[in-house]
Design an enzyme around this catalytic site. Sequence first.
Site, short mmCIF file in Angstrom:
data_model
loop_
_atom_site.label_atom_id
_atom_site.label_comp_id
_atom_site.label_asym_id
_atom_site.label_seq_id
_atom_site.Cartn_x
_atom_site.Cartn_y
_atom_site.Cartn_z
N GLU A 128 1.18 -1.56 -0.04
CA GLU A 128 -0.07 -0.25 -0.11
C GLU A 128 1.03 1.24 -0.09
OE1 GLU A 128 -2.64 1.07 -0.80
OE2 GLU A 128 -3.94 1.10 1.11
N THR A 181 -4.29 9.04 -4.54
CA THR A 181 -3.86 8.60 -2.88
C THR A 181 -2.85 10.07 -2.28
OG1 THR A 181 -5.22 6.74 -2.60
CG2 THR A 181 -4.06 7.77 -0.27
N1 HSE Z 1 -7.36 6.83 4.51
C1 HSE Z 1 -6.93 6.95 3.46
C2 HSE Z 1 -6.68 8.79 2.57
C3 HSE Z 1 -7.41 6.10 2.32
O1 HSE Z 1 -7.86 8.56 2.61
O2 HSE Z 1 -5.58 8.62 1.87
C4 HSE Z 1 -6.75 6.13 0.80
O3 HSE Z 1 -7.73 5.30 0.36
#
Ligand code: HSE
Length: 308
Positions: A128, A181
């Site tokens: 990830e 992201t």
């Molecule tokens: N918590 C992470 C974000 C999840 O919001 O950046 C990414 O899918």
Amino acid sequence: MNDIKIFSPATVANVSCGFDVLGFCLDTIGDEMVIRKTDKKGIRITKIEGYDLPFETEKNVAGVSALALYNEAKPYCGFEIEIYKNIKPGSGVGSSSASAVGSVYGINELLGRPYNKTQLTNFAMKGEALASQCEHADNIAPAIFGGFTLVKSVSPLEIIELPTPKDLFAVIIHPQIEIKTSEARAILPKKIELKDAITQWSNVGSLVHALHTSNYDLLSRSLTDVVVEPFRSQLIPHFGTVRNAALENGALGCGISGSGPSIFSLCYGNDNAQNVAKAIKNVYTETGIPFEVYISEINTEGIKILNQ
Ligand code: HSE
């Protein structure tokens, strides 16, 4: 057992108030992966269908997470990975997590399950991190454990499984644009106002209580994000209109799924989910932006074996 076929589910991270800590698992959307033992040592990605992703093990999320487990387990064999990708990368429903989780889960099964779910989450976080440039487990944990999860801590890793009220349904709209992201994280402020922090942790606490008590009204009043959504919603065309349409049609809550662009709504029962899906579709049809809408139960099982 020499090979295994797996369904690796999509997930919704953050769940409005729980940035980087809360997530839940979806039922109907996910990738399939085949993991095969080989005499030749090492990890190889041998097939990718659906989307254009790197075959080099060190550049592929599934490869990096697999290597993290492999280097620790030091097995006598190697593994080949086939990825049948249904979840579009950059969609906001845990595409990279599904890949990262699938390879470690499959290899663990083929090795006779030497690692528990928390350890698998740790390995998958390495993959990830390749995609989002940060180790977070709020998509990975629900994919592995199923249902709702809370990441109590990343280091040391501690995952808390939360109950799933039985009448909850999720509606996902996925506008066909990509938001990375890493970019959606880069626009977030480094510091927040104390009043916003108070609102947010109050909502996280009440949401957890609502899940434990199947209190749909409290759940609805907890699905608010005053910290992240005000910034990220600007990246998602017509986010406010979709949210209004979902809430006006009875959704319990509506927010950005992970880092977007997908938007999730939580609904009480299938009928409400169908109504919300219809209202959201109407909003997006008028925009001319291509989109997909999915209705899903909450997947309390998580990742699963399709055959052996
Ligand atoms: N918590 C992470 C974000 C999840 O919001 O950046 C990414 O899918």
